[in-house]
Design a protein around this motif. Structure first.
Motif, PDB file in Angstrom:
ATOM      1  N   GLY A 304     -32.025  41.049   8.522  1.00  0.00           N
ATOM      2  CA  GLY A 304     -33.042  41.748   9.298  1.00  0.00           C
ATOM      3  C   GLY A 304     -32.622  42.163  10.690  1.00  0.00           C
ATOM      4  N   THR A 305     -31.541  41.597  11.198  1.00  0.00           N
ATOM      5  CA  THR A 305     -31.063  41.887  12.547  1.00  0.00           C
ATOM      6  C   THR A 305     -29.713  42.595  12.469  1.00  0.00           C
ATOM      7  OG1 THR A 305     -32.184  39.920  13.381  1.00  0.00           O
ATOM      8  CG2 THR A 305     -30.452  40.862  14.771  1.00  0.00           C
ATOM      9  N   ARG A 306     -29.512  43.569  13.326  1.00  0.00           N
ATOM     10  CA  ARG A 306     -28.240  44.314  13.315  1.00  0.00           C
ATOM     11  C   ARG A 306     -27.174  43.487  14.037  1.00  0.00           C
ATOM     12  NH1 ARG A 306     -26.324  48.934  16.152  1.00  0.00           N
ATOM     13  NH2 ARG A 306     -28.237  48.936  17.387  1.00  0.00           N
ATOM     14  N   LEU A 307     -26.299  42.889  13.269  1.00  0.00           N
ATOM     15  CA  LEU A 307     -25.291  41.967  13.793  1.00  0.00           C
ATOM     16  C   LEU A 307     -24.150  42.720  14.454  1.00  0.00           C
ATOM     17  CD1 LEU A 307     -24.241  38.945  13.800  1.00  0.00           C
ATOM     18  CD2 LEU A 307     -23.037  39.547  11.674  1.00  0.00           C
ATOM     19  N   THR A 308     -23.734  42.248  15.618  1.00  0.00           N
ATOM     20  CA  THR A 308     -22.494  42.744  16.210  1.00  0.00           C
ATOM     21  C   THR A 308     -21.326  42.171  15.407  1.00  0.00           C
ATOM     22  OG1 THR A 308     -23.376  42.992  18.448  1.00  0.00           O
ATOM     23  CG2 THR A 308     -21.002  42.682  18.240  1.00  0.00           C
ATOM     24  N   THR A 309     -20.429  43.033  14.993  1.00  0.00           N
ATOM     25  CA  THR A 309     -19.346  42.595  14.120  1.00  0.00           C
ATOM     26  C   THR A 309     -18.143  43.525  14.285  1.00  0.00           C
ATOM     27  OG1 THR A 309     -18.813  41.982  11.821  1.00  0.00           O
ATOM     28  CG2 THR A 309     -20.164  43.945  12.137  1.00  0.00           C
ATOM     29  N   VAL A 310     -17.110  43.268  13.526  1.00  0.00           N
ATOM     30  CA  VAL A 310     -15.926  44.115  13.477  1.00  0.00           C
ATOM     31  C   VAL A 310     -15.771  44.587  12.034  1.00  0.00           C
ATOM     32  CG1 VAL A 310     -13.413  44.172  13.653  1.00  0.00           C
ATOM     33  CG2 VAL A 310     -14.754  42.996  15.405  1.00  0.00           C
ATOM     34  N   ARG A 311     -15.657  45.885  11.858  1.00  0.00           N
ATOM     35  CA  ARG A 311     -15.511  46.413  10.505  1.00  0.00           C
ATOM     36  C   ARG A 311     -14.090  46.184   9.994  1.00  0.00           C
ATOM     37  NH1 ARG A 311     -13.354  50.618   7.864  1.00  0.00           N
ATOM     38  NH2 ARG A 311     -14.310  51.164   5.881  1.00  0.00           N
ATOM     39  N   SER A 312     -14.016  45.565   8.808  1.00  0.00           N
ATOM     40  CA  SER A 312     -12.730  45.348   8.141  1.00  0.00           C
ATOM     41  C   SER A 312     -12.550  46.392   7.033  1.00  0.00           C
ATOM     42  CB  SER A 312     -12.681  43.948   7.518  1.00  0.00           C
ATOM     43  OG  SER A 312     -12.632  42.952   8.506  1.00  0.00           O
ATOM     44  N   VAL A 340      -0.304  48.562   8.754  1.00  0.00           N
ATOM     45  CA  VAL A 340      -1.411  47.890   9.428  1.00  0.00           C
ATOM     46  C   VAL A 340      -2.528  48.894   9.666  1.00  0.00           C
ATOM     47  CG1 VAL A 340      -2.141  46.526  11.423  1.00  0.00           C
ATOM     48  CG2 VAL A 340       0.221  46.341  10.588  1.00  0.00           C
ATOM     49  N   LEU A 341      -3.719  48.589   9.162  1.00  0.00           N
ATOM     50  CA  LEU A 341      -4.880  49.453   9.367  1.00  0.00           C
ATOM     51  C   LEU A 341      -5.720  48.940  10.532  1.00  0.00           C
ATOM     52  CD1 LEU A 341      -6.178  50.237   5.751  1.00  0.00           C
ATOM     53  CD2 LEU A 341      -4.544  51.499   7.154  1.00  0.00           C
ATOM     54  N   PRO A 342      -6.328  49.830  11.301  1.00  0.00           N
ATOM     55  CA  PRO A 342      -7.142  49.399  12.445  1.00  0.00           C
ATOM     56  C   PRO A 342      -8.480  48.825  12.011  1.00  0.00           C
ATOM     57  CG  PRO A 342      -7.265  51.769  12.207  1.00  0.00           C
ATOM     58  CD  PRO A 342      -6.246  51.308  11.194  1.00  0.00           C
ATOM     59  N   THR A 343      -9.022  47.950  12.841  1.00  0.00           N
ATOM     60  CA  THR A 343     -10.393  47.468  12.685  1.00  0.00           C
ATOM     61  C   THR A 343     -11.261  48.214  13.703  1.00  0.00           C
ATOM     62  OG1 THR A 343      -9.853  45.644  14.192  1.00  0.00           O
ATOM     63  CG2 THR A 343      -9.748  45.191  11.831  1.00  0.00           C
ATOM     64  N   GLU A 344     -12.569  48.041  13.594  1.00  0.00           N
ATOM     65  CA  GLU A 344     -13.482  48.785  14.465  1.00  0.00           C
ATOM     66  C   GLU A 344     -14.640  47.913  14.919  1.00  0.00           C
ATOM     67  OE1 GLU A 344     -16.534  52.628  14.214  1.00  0.00           O
ATOM     68  OE2 GLU A 344     -15.355  52.025  12.474  1.00  0.00           O
ATOM     69  N   LEU A 345     -14.818  47.800  16.227  1.00  0.00           N
ATOM     70  CA  LEU A 345     -15.949  47.054  16.782  1.00  0.00           C
ATOM     71  C   LEU A 345     -17.252  47.791  16.504  1.00  0.00           C
ATOM     72  CD1 LEU A 345     -17.032  44.702  18.557  1.00  0.00           C
ATOM     73  CD2 LEU A 345     -16.669  46.193  20.537  1.00  0.00           C
ATOM     74  N   MET A 346     -18.237  47.062  15.968  1.00  0.00           N
ATOM     75  CA  MET A 346     -19.557  47.630  15.690  1.00  0.00           C
ATOM     76  C   MET A 346     -20.593  46.829  16.466  1.00  0.00           C
ATOM     77  SD  MET A 346     -18.999  47.993  11.554  1.00  0.00           S
ATOM     78  CE  MET A 346     -20.664  48.626  11.249  1.00  0.00           C
ATOM     79  N   VAL A 347     -21.099  47.405  17.533  1.00  0.00           N
ATOM     80  CA  VAL A 347     -22.019  46.698  18.427  1.00  0.00           C
ATOM     81  C   VAL A 347     -23.438  46.746  17.869  1.00  0.00           C
ATOM     82  CG1 VAL A 347     -22.973  46.578  20.748  1.00  0.00           C
ATOM     83  CG2 VAL A 347     -20.561  47.205  20.407  1.00  0.00           C
ATOM     84  N   GLY A 348     -24.035  45.578  17.689  1.00  0.00           N
ATOM     85  CA  GLY A 348     -25.410  45.487  17.195  1.00  0.00           C
ATOM     86  C   GLY A 348     -26.339  44.957  18.265  1.00  0.00           C
ATOM     87  N   THR A 349     -27.378  44.273  17.842  1.00  0.00           N
ATOM     88  CA  THR A 349     -28.400  43.762  18.775  1.00  0.00           C
ATOM     89  C   THR A 349     -28.238  42.270  19.074  1.00  0.00           C
ATOM     90  OG1 THR A 349     -29.928  43.329  16.954  1.00  0.00           O
ATOM     91  CG2 THR A 349     -30.038  45.505  18.021  1.00  0.00           C
ATOM     92  N   THR A 350     -27.193  41.626  18.526  1.00  0.00           N
ATOM     93  CA  THR A 350     -27.053  40.192  18.706  1.00  0.00           C
ATOM     94  C   THR A 350     -26.171  39.825  19.902  1.00  0.00           C
ATOM     95  OG1 THR A 350     -25.196  40.131  17.140  1.00  0.00           O
ATOM     96  CG2 THR A 350     -27.401  39.723  16.260  1.00  0.00           C
ATOM     97  N   THR A 351     -25.713  40.831  20.642  1.00  0.00           N
ATOM     98  CA  THR A 351     -24.907  40.535  21.834  1.00  0.00           C
ATOM     99  C   THR A 351     -25.494  41.229  23.058  1.00  0.00           C
ATOM    100  OG1 THR A 351     -23.426  42.374  21.262  1.00  0.00           O
ATOM    101  CG2 THR A 351     -22.764  40.151  20.601  1.00  0.00           C
TER     102      THR A 351
END
Length: 351
Positions: A304-312, A340-351
């Motif tokens: 239910g909450t948009r988590l801040t995470t890193v996309r793999s 090596v493939l890049p990852t991506e920061l995904m900013v949500g509402t938990t930070t």
């Protein structure tokens, strides 16, 4: 009245052959063979579509046994998932990677032979004891280079190897390392937490030694060491990645008067477990504690909450593994030893 199938109609009442496909598509039998067998050269996209359309019209089915005898290939790739514990398909990272690998191989006419094993079962594996594949993919906990017994067993197979999520150590071996940049992912998410005001960060990771988890923590620590940020990182280990184990590990840390204003979880499942524990303790997120996970897979849509995470890019890693494995099988060598493939920061509402 008996209605003949499209295959029978176009091929004169018999099983369609590759020559029939070539004739209907208006190409040479060699070109038709290249497309059907997934060979990655000798034709353009328009030609490929014509051949595939002819295959569909004729209901053509390749004779895998005959093709194997002709090419001395088994038209299959093995995949070993080596970890402690039996439920290896319960891990979303593994299933996403396998999905990409299987999809990529199927598109090129190859099948996937999958085995989940514990470390002490390698020598008894049918993929190791019987030569039934043209190449082998490996995703494992621990360090491939440091595990001399496993490494010797695998290299003795004399098969091309795709090593997933491990840094390549031996440039001379017939191995291609394909991984994502977990170090940079950990560094980026730690920087984000500090920028949001975190000063006491707790990284919660499983005891099982996954190189990716190690790299994420190392990236976070590297940022704190070299940025001059007035923040510290504590590492808490849980017995596994389950909700019960994750919450027990954090509960133990908090009960021992451990201080935290941010949690960096090893993956998103562990982040959700941490969210529930902290909420039950009356702590607000992100008001009292900032929370971040790792991987960003589709199941987060049910949270239910948009988590801040890193996309793999796990699915893409699998697809890339299929592409390079087939290139190696058909071309004789890997184009690249390390990818090596890049990852991506995904900013949500938990930070």
């Amino acid at each position: 009245m008996i209605r003949r199938s499209a295959q029978q109609s176009e091929a004169g009442g018999r099983r369609a052959t590759l020559k029939d496909v070539a004739r209907l598509a208006g190409v040479s039998p060699m070109t038709a063979s290249n497309v059907v067998n997934g060979t990655l050269k000798g034709y353009n996209d328009d030609t490929r579509l014509k051949v595939l359309h002819a295959v569909e019209q004729l209901n053509y089915r390749a004779h895998v046994g005959a093709r194997s005898l002709r090419t001395d290939r088994r038209m299959s790739v093995g995949m070993l998932v080596v970890q402690t514990g039996r439920r290896f398909l319960a891990d979303p990272y593994i299933t996403n990677l396998l999905d990409g690998l299987c999809t990529g191989l199927n598109q090129r006419g190859y099948s996937l032979v999958l085995q989940g094993l514990q470390p002490d079962e390698i020598s008894a594996s049918t993929l190791v004891r019987h030569l039934q594949t043209d190449g082998l993919g490996i995703l494992m906990s621990g360090d491939f280079a440091a595990d001399s017994a496993l490494r010797s067993t695998i290299l003795a197979l004399n098969q091309p190897i795709i090593l997933f999520q491990q840094a390549l150590q031996d440039q001379a071996s017939d191995i291609c390392s394909i991984r994502q940049d977990d170090f940079e992912g950990g560094r980026a998410i730690c920087e984000h937490l500090v920028q949001r005001g975190a000063r006491s960060i707790v990284a919660v990771v499983p005891q099982l030694d996954w190189p990716a988890m190690r790299a994420r923590v190392a990236g976070a620590q590297h940022y704190l060491t070299h940025s001059g940020a007035r923040a510290r990182l504590s590492v808490v280990t849980s017995t596994d990645e389950s909700q019960v184990a994750t919450q027990a590990a954090l509960e133990g840390y908090l009960s021992s008067d451990g201080k935290l204003d941010a949690v960096l979880a090893g993956n998103d499942q562990m982040a959700i477990a941490a969210y529930r524990l902290l909420s039950n303790r009356g702590l607000s997120i992100p008001g009292d504690v900032r929370l971040a996970g790792f991987n960003g897979f589709d199941f987060l849509d049910y949270f239910g909450t948009r988590l801040t995470t890193v996309r793999s890019p796990a699915f893409e890693l699998g697809q890339l593994g299929a592409y390079h494995m087939v290139r190696r099988i058909e071309g004789g060598s890997f184009d690249n030893a390390s990818i090596v493939l890049p990852t991506e920061l995904m900013v949500g509402t938990t930070t």
